[in-house]
Design an enzyme around this catalytic site. Structure first.
Site, PDB file in Angstrom:
ATOM      1  N   ARG A 276       0.826  -1.170   0.011  1.00 58.32           N
ATOM      2  CA  ARG A 276       0.022  -0.097   0.048  1.00 58.32           C
ATOM      3  C   ARG A 276       0.755   1.150   0.045  1.00 58.32           C
ATOM      4  NH1 ARG A 276      -2.503   1.364   5.196  1.00 58.32           N
ATOM      5  NH2 ARG A 276      -1.382   3.122   5.147  1.00 58.32           N
ATOM      6  N   HIS A 280      -3.746   5.099   4.089  1.00 61.45           N
ATOM      7  CA  HIS A 280      -5.068   4.437   4.469  1.00 61.45           C
ATOM      8  C   HIS A 280      -6.281   4.952   3.540  1.00 61.45           C
ATOM      9  CE1 HIS A 280      -7.652   1.646   6.447  1.00 61.45           C
ATOM     10  NE2 HIS A 280      -8.139   2.859   7.039  1.00 61.45           N
ATOM     11  N   TYR A 289       3.462   7.194  10.705  1.00 64.02           N
ATOM     12  CA  TYR A 289       3.987   5.801  10.908  1.00 64.02           C
ATOM     13  C   TYR A 289       4.989   5.440   9.969  1.00 64.02           C
ATOM     14  CZ  TYR A 289      -0.018   4.781   7.779  1.00 64.02           C
ATOM     15  OH  TYR A 289      -0.976   4.903   6.856  1.00 64.02           O
TER      16      TYR A 289
END
Length: 374
Positions: A276, A280, A289
């Site tokens: 990914r 998100h 993160y």
């Protein structure tokens, strides 16, 4: 000069990225991950190459999905699209699998599987309306068995088994395909569905997109398993691990699984190993993160670039025909956007009109009250 030490969670995320990249490369080198095209578009399984028309069709579908993803970002920033989960870099995982279905089959997508729904035939205008929370996007076309994008994690898996068993009871050869992420494969619904489908030999194809992240939690943190396709073995069904950035490979293994299900040989779990690259959702801040450097190496594994290089080398595509194809895809999207823009603004009472096929007495009363108040 003041030096700032990296936060522990940032170091952990960087290590998670390195682990994911190393696992991907190791699996590819060992042949533990099925592929037809390597990075750079080199053919590693020439005997499995599909027809040129199929390769070009898959390329077009990935271009359409990438166009939606990239334009979606712009529309969101302009206030013309709601929050949606981007999927750029995962087109091979979604388009290659969905392309193995027909419009008589069922598709149970997660919130990130817009590319799969577009590939099966969901109109772009209706998809835009959905992500605008407009009632014009709440109902799927009557000639398409696509469920609305699932927001709850893993609930679609048992429901796909139910749809597959219903098709078998009706005497059809239709199958049901359901998507899930690596994080979702730790949910109870995932395991219940695999056991349910295996025990009853349901004509299901389960797609497990291992994209390295469950929101901000790396795969290696939420499970010690390193090959998620092996989870199928515990339920007596086949599990296949495939390079999720190789659209020819995802299409090949999914087509085999679909045909197996049509023959009455039961379900298959397919793990598509990808990454990914994007956040998100468009409202997410992945810098909390991971860093941009963490994802940079995956640009070389871009599924569109991989197939494009192969098609150009084979002469199936030229620089001119590629430019023309991309222009057609862009024009298709802009025409769909104009259609979506023409839809009338939703009315408050419409939120109650698509809950049940036959409205309950409570819904009828609530709708009347809402209309009166408005």
């Amino acid at each position: 000069m003041t030096h700032h030490l990296p936060r522990p969670e940032a170091q952990e995320a960087a290590q998670a990225f390195q682990n994911a990249a190393a696992a991907y490369d190791e699996a590819a080198a060992k042949g533990d991950m099925f592929r037809i095209l390597a990075e750079g578009g080199q053919v590693v399984r020439p005997e499995l190459l599909p027809a040129a028309e199929t390769r070009l069709h898959l390329y077009r579908q990935m271009r359409r999905a990438r166009q939606f993803d990239e334009r979606g970002w712009v529309l969101y920033r302009q206030g013309r699209l709601g929050v949606f989960p981007p999927f750029g870099g995962m087109e091979a995982s979604q388009c290659g699998t969905a392309a193995a279905l027909t419009k008589d089959d069922w598709l149970f997508p997660t919130y990130r599987d817009t590319g799969a729904a577009l590939t099966l035939g969901l109109p772009i205008a209706r998809t835009l309306a959905y992500w605008r929370t407009s009632p014009h996007g709440w109902q799927m076309p009557k000639d398409l068995k696509v469920l609305p994008f699932y927001i709850p994690i893993a609930t679609q898996y048992p429901q796909a088994v139910g749809a597959a068993l219903a098709e078998r009871r009706r005497g059809t050869k239709n199958v049901a395909m359901a998507f899930i992420g690596d994080g979702g494969s730790s949910e109870g619904d995932f395991h219940e569905a695999l056991n349910f489908a295996g025990a009853l030999n349901a004509p299901c194809v389960f797609i497990l997109q291992n994209n390295g992240w469950a929101i901000s939690v790396p795969t290696r943190t939420q499970t010690k398993a390193t090959n998620l396709s092996h989870r199928a073995l515990g339920y007596g069904i086949p599990g296949v691990r495939v390079d999720g950035n190789d659209v020819l490979a995802t299409w090949h293994v999914t087509r085999e699984a679909v045909e197996r299900a049509r023959r009455g040989e039961g379900p298959t779990l397919i793990e598509t190993v990808t990454y990914r690259v994007k956040p998100h959702t468009v409202a997410d801040d992945p810098t909390r993160y991971r860093t941009d450097e963490d994802t940079a190496g995956w640009d070389e594994k871009d599924p569109l670039l991989r197939l494009q290089q192969h098609l150009l080398a084979e002469g199936i595509l030229t620089e001119q025909s590629d430019a023309a194809l991309q222009q057609e895809v862009a024009e298709e999207f802009e025409a769909a956007l104009a259609e979506a823009d023409s839809y009338p603004d939703p009315q408050p009472a419409e939120i109650l009109e698509h809950v049940f096929a036959e409205p309950t007495p409570q819904l009828v009363r609530q709708r009347a009250e809402l209309l009166e108040e408005v």
